[in-house]
Design a protein around this motif. Sequence first.
Motif, mmCIF file in Angstrom:
data_model
loop_
_atom_site.group_PDB
_atom_site.id
_atom_site.type_symbol
_atom_site.label_atom_id
_atom_site.label_comp_id
_atom_site.label_asym_id
_atom_site.label_seq_id
_atom_site.Cartn_x
_atom_site.Cartn_y
_atom_site.Cartn_z
ATOM 1 N N ARG A 53 66.680 -38.502 71.365
ATOM 2 C CA ARG A 53 66.395 -37.739 72.576
ATOM 3 C C ARG A 53 65.628 -36.495 72.179
ATOM 4 N NH1 ARG A 53 71.517 -36.097 75.679
ATOM 5 N NH2 ARG A 53 71.795 -34.822 73.798
ATOM 6 N N GLY A 54 64.472 -36.307 72.728
ATOM 7 C CA GLY A 54 63.670 -35.150 72.381
ATOM 8 C C GLY A 54 62.200 -35.513 72.389
ATOM 9 N N SER A 55 61.394 -34.800 71.599
ATOM 10 C CA SER A 55 59.955 -35.044 71.602
ATOM 11 C C SER A 55 59.405 -34.868 70.206
ATOM 12 C CB SER A 55 59.261 -34.069 72.569
ATOM 13 O OG SER A 55 59.453 -32.734 72.139
ATOM 14 N N ALA A 56 58.291 -35.564 69.955
ATOM 15 C CA ALA A 56 57.572 -35.438 68.691
ATOM 16 C C ALA A 56 56.129 -35.780 68.972
ATOM 17 C CB ALA A 56 58.161 -36.361 67.632
ATOM 18 N N THR A 57 55.225 -35.124 68.279
ATOM 19 C CA THR A 57 53.809 -35.401 68.492
ATOM 20 C C THR A 57 53.324 -36.417 67.474
ATOM 21 O OG1 THR A 57 53.073 -33.629 67.022
ATOM 22 C CG2 THR A 57 53.483 -33.047 69.333
ATOM 23 N N VAL A 58 52.367 -37.212 67.901
ATOM 24 C CA VAL A 58 51.816 -38.235 67.009
ATOM 25 C C VAL A 58 51.135 -37.606 65.796
ATOM 26 C CG1 VAL A 58 50.133 -40.119 66.841
ATOM 27 C CG2 VAL A 58 51.593 -39.920 68.862
ATOM 28 N N PRO A 59 50.330 -36.555 65.944
ATOM 29 C CA PRO A 59 49.717 -35.945 64.748
ATOM 30 C C PRO A 59 50.740 -35.452 63.728
ATOM 31 C CG PRO A 59 48.609 -35.182 66.729
ATOM 32 C CD PRO A 59 49.815 -35.930 67.193
ATOM 33 N N ASP A 60 51.859 -34.870 64.208
ATOM 34 C CA ASP A 60 52.888 -34.394 63.271
ATOM 35 C C ASP A 60 53.488 -35.554 62.491
ATOM 36 O OD1 ASP A 60 52.507 -31.795 63.989
ATOM 37 O OD2 ASP A 60 54.234 -31.694 65.362
ATOM 38 N N VAL B 284 47.213 -45.624 69.640
ATOM 39 C CA VAL B 284 47.974 -44.512 69.079
ATOM 40 C C VAL B 284 47.097 -43.287 68.865
ATOM 41 C CG1 VAL B 284 49.462 -43.795 67.169
ATOM 42 C CG2 VAL B 284 49.545 -46.146 67.988
ATOM 43 N N ALA B 285 45.800 -43.492 68.576
ATOM 44 C CA ALA B 285 44.908 -42.364 68.300
ATOM 45 C C ALA B 285 44.758 -41.446 69.515
ATOM 46 C CB ALA B 285 43.542 -42.878 67.862
ATOM 47 N N LYS B 286 44.969 -41.979 70.716
ATOM 48 C CA LYS B 286 44.803 -41.177 71.929
ATOM 49 C C LYS B 286 46.123 -40.599 72.444
ATOM 50 C CE LYS B 286 40.665 -43.613 73.536
ATOM 51 N NZ LYS B 286 40.048 -44.364 74.653
ATOM 52 N N LEU B 287 47.222 -40.953 71.780
ATOM 53 C CA LEU B 287 48.515 -40.458 72.230
ATOM 54 C C LEU B 287 48.765 -39.059 71.684
ATOM 55 C CD1 LEU B 287 50.831 -43.589 71.762
ATOM 56 C CD2 LEU B 287 49.885 -42.698 73.883
ATOM 57 N N ARG B 288 49.420 -38.262 72.479
ATOM 58 C CA ARG B 288 49.830 -36.934 72.032
ATOM 59 C C ARG B 288 51.319 -36.910 71.744
ATOM 60 N NH1 ARG B 288 48.537 -32.473 69.269
ATOM 61 N NH2 ARG B 288 49.925 -30.741 69.845
ATOM 62 N N GLU B 289 52.108 -37.302 72.733
ATOM 63 C CA GLU B 289 53.550 -37.355 72.569
ATOM 64 C C GLU B 289 53.956 -38.739 72.051
ATOM 65 O OE1 GLU B 289 55.793 -34.941 72.944
ATOM 66 O OE2 GLU B 289 54.158 -33.509 73.346
ATOM 67 N N ALA B 290 54.818 -38.766 71.068
ATOM 68 C CA ALA B 290 55.260 -40.034 70.465
ATOM 69 C C ALA B 290 56.472 -40.565 71.213
ATOM 70 C CB ALA B 290 55.607 -39.833 68.992
ATOM 71 N N GLU B 291 56.458 -41.860 71.457
ATOM 72 C CA GLU B 291 57.615 -42.490 72.083
ATOM 73 C C GLU B 291 58.711 -42.682 71.028
ATOM 74 O OE1 GLU B 291 56.297 -46.247 73.484
ATOM 75 O OE2 GLU B 291 56.073 -47.104 71.495
ATOM 76 N N PRO B 292 59.964 -42.900 71.472
ATOM 77 C CA PRO B 292 61.059 -43.083 70.494
ATOM 78 C C PRO B 292 60.803 -44.215 69.507
ATOM 79 C CG PRO B 292 61.953 -42.734 72.681
ATOM 80 C CD PRO B 292 60.470 -42.854 72.847
ATOM 81 N N SER C 235 62.728 -33.028 60.794
ATOM 82 C CA SER C 235 62.068 -31.731 60.629
ATOM 83 C C SER C 235 60.836 -31.587 61.508
ATOM 84 C CB SER C 235 61.678 -31.533 59.156
ATOM 85 O OG SER C 235 60.632 -32.427 58.793
ATOM 86 N N VAL C 236 60.261 -32.705 61.968
ATOM 87 C CA VAL C 236 59.063 -32.636 62.818
ATOM 88 C C VAL C 236 59.316 -33.130 64.231
ATOM 89 C CG1 VAL C 236 57.517 -32.888 60.853
ATOM 90 C CG2 VAL C 236 58.241 -34.910 62.098
ATOM 91 N N ALA C 237 60.391 -33.871 64.452
ATOM 92 C CA ALA C 237 60.715 -34.372 65.786
ATOM 93 C C ALA C 237 61.706 -33.416 66.428
ATOM 94 C CB ALA C 237 61.294 -35.784 65.708
ATOM 95 N N LYS C 238 61.300 -32.788 67.512
ATOM 96 C CA LYS C 238 62.162 -31.799 68.169
ATOM 97 C C LYS C 238 63.135 -32.526 69.081
ATOM 98 C CE LYS C 238 58.389 -28.485 68.167
ATOM 99 N NZ LYS C 238 57.449 -29.415 67.520
ATOM 100 N N GLY C 239 64.316 -32.741 68.612
ATOM 101 C CA GLY C 239 65.290 -33.466 69.421
ATOM 102 C C GLY C 239 66.515 -33.734 68.589
#
Length: 916
Positions: free
Chosen positions: A557-564, A593-601, A626-630
């Motif tokens: 549960r939370g959010s993570a960016t694809v670039p991270d 995936v290259a166009k995604l900003r937010e990563a799905e679980p 450490s990179v996924a905020k959740g």
Amino acid sequence: MLSTWTIVAVAFAYLCLLFAIAYYADKRADAGRSIIRSPWIYTLSIAVFCTSWTFYGSVGRAASGGISFLPIYLGPTLVFLLWWFVIRKIIRISKAHRITSIADFISSRYGKSTSLGALVTVIAVVGIIPYISLQLKAVSTSFNVLRQYPEVSMPLQQNLPLLADTALWVALIMAAFAILFGTRHIDAAEHHEGMVAAVAFESLVKLVAFLAVGVFVTFGVNDGFGDLFRRAAAEPAIARLFFDDAGGSYLQWTTLTLLSMAAIVCLPRQFQVTVVENVNEQHLARAVWLFPLYMLVINIFVLPIAVSGLLHFPAGLVHADTFVLTIPMQERAEGLALLAFIGGLSAATGMVIVAAIALSTMICNDLIMPALLRLTSLRIADREDMSSLLIGIRRGAIILILLLSFAYFRFIGQPEALVTIGLVSFAAAAQFAPAIIGGIFWKGGSRHGALAGLTLGFVLWIYTLLLPSFARPGWLPTSFIEHGPLGIELLRPYALFGLQGLDSLSHAMFWSMLANIGGYVVVSLLSRQSAIERIQAVLFVDVFRHSGAPSGSHFWRGSATVPDLKDLLARFIGLRRAEHAFADYGRVHGLNVAKLREAEPGLVSFTERVLAGAIGAASARVMVASVAKGEVVGIEEVMEILEETSQVIEYSHGLEQKSRELEALTAELREANARLQELDRMKDEFLSTVSHELRTPLTSIRSFSEILFDNPELGILDRRKFLAVIVKESERLTRLINQILDLAKMEAGSIDWEMQHFDPRTVIEEAIAVTSTLFADKAARLEVQIAGELPTVYADRDRLIQVLVNLLSNAAKFCDEKAGHVVVTAEVRPDGLQIAIADNGRGVPPENRELIFEKFQQASTNLTDKPRGTGLGLTISRQIIEHFGGRIWVEATPGGGARFCLAVPARRQAAVPRAV
């Protein structure tokens, strides 16, 4: 002559060949043309289980204990033949979770625990170092024995200068091989194809070498097995190995068998080749029988070599572990002796290389990296490129492992026999068994339980097995073994808490496994699992149900960016491989995936799994966090989601069940409606046929009665003629009505049956007597063939006569007009009596042979040639015979005509229902 330089040159050339094979296999793999995708290569790599312990030590154990060497190979054979499903489950789990080692497997199962992974690594390193030292000892000893050729003598146990010690150079060469072909890729979950190919080749070489020595000793030096064992029986000292209890007690056999069963799965090197290096789960199906066959073949000549060695060297001046070498040397077979040395070298190097790679991966992923990541002051996690650090750690670990093994060999292990050293390591590896077996079959096993069990088992293994081995070379006082620490008798390592009468290995295994299993079960029952533990437990235990659910991090549960996520992965495995991995994920899931900003679980889970292949599951979880905020969803929420999902699934299943029931009911109604329509049609046909059959005789009676009434002047002869027709038609009408009434009663089940046991011969004779005039009137010949002994039948006598009379009447009616011939036979069958009535008439066409038993149906379809009759006789006959529990049918006779057969049971039997 075998000079030292010749031996060194041949050994060096052989090692170069191994390098070449490994290099070729790696190049083929890089080109996408793998050579290890074969069940044969897979099985030969598993044969790394047969180390120098097998090549040299089994003969040494057989020379002192007879067949006591067998349990070491019986255990793995039983696992592959009977417990293959355990290995298959472990392989399936490891592929789903990208497991890199046995430490990673146990750590991942119990909530991806870093502390548990570290403990498993420490146990593995401490436990396997003696085993690696065993290989160094075997190579060093065999080299020093062979270099004295043609003299056969044991080298003196002396402290050689460090650089003059053969074992040191062997350790360094093996370290170089493991570094070159075991640390080329940072992703440890990838397959080390060069290493696997080289190990498979070594397994083939050691098998050929051992068999060559065995054949030479058995059939070259001696005159076969019989001669060898006859000579052994004549020597009391040797004969006791086969006729006394030298083979060990039942407890020893049980201990060794169970120990080797655990070792084939729990030894780090076996886990590496059997699980991590498996490229196709289907290869296990071939290994299930091929590996036990390898075990059988390589042990065929162990006893003959041991017996021949004892006969060759009766004074005991030659160590039994070296018989494989010293017998060819004694017989001046220098080529064979050199081949035996290469075989032993293969057995040792294969084990050392695989074990070093497996242990280095565990040290890096489960010991050092988690520790470095926790030291925030080092800022390891902020480094741009982690791959060089990981490779450096693994290569350093390989060198450290081999140097520690060399130190154990040089300072502690030299006085020990090969088998003794090996069993110490087996006992250490067996400590992993409860956590592994419990982890894949019991969802209740917890991290605290696994930690408690492994800790207790490891401590007792050290106390009862490892520390006593330090006392023998003088590192600990012998009083430690004889009287216990501080003179406490109850703490003697070979008689702990007063348990005596067991051999040291059985004693150590009893206490260590009791503490291990007890701690694991009790603490698991008393402790509470975390959310990730419960999730991982479900995924491991139910792996075949959760195929495609590779990790518990889907519950994120939370959010993570694809670039991270991509940057994190690139720091460990490189940018190109990270981009390739993300592209594969997008292709499989239909995402750009290259166009995604937010990563799905799912992408977070995928990143963690790929990262786990490089640094292990525990460290990967820390780095992704450490990179996924959740956070991981709490267990209560997970259970609530699962409960709601289960309710939806259950409701869906209920709807599917109701739908299937409605479909079945609809089909039944449709079938019933069709049946009613068919019955209505049959009713109409029946009424029409009955009306026609009744009208025909009634019309004749009325017509001739009117003629008689209207013409009283008719002569007496005409009157008699017409009256005869009226009487005949009246009889026909009566017969028709009786048959219709009989059939109705039979179908309604209201007819009275007089069932009894009787002799069927009298019934047949009576029916023939009743119908004899019919055959006489037609001048037909009646032939009767009745067996001498007929069984008593259970039926209604009068009804059976009715059937026979009907069949005989039909035969008289339908037989040949000019030369009629009817044959009546009665014979015994296994289930009763069979009566057949055959005629030589026109017969019954195949398509009508069932139809004629229906109401108002006769053989002929030509109305102008239709024989006189009601068409109910055969229908009634079938009803009667089936009520008796028999059957009636018609078949063709060889010369033409029809043959009606009926079978009547000899005992009481339920009526056979006829399909409608």
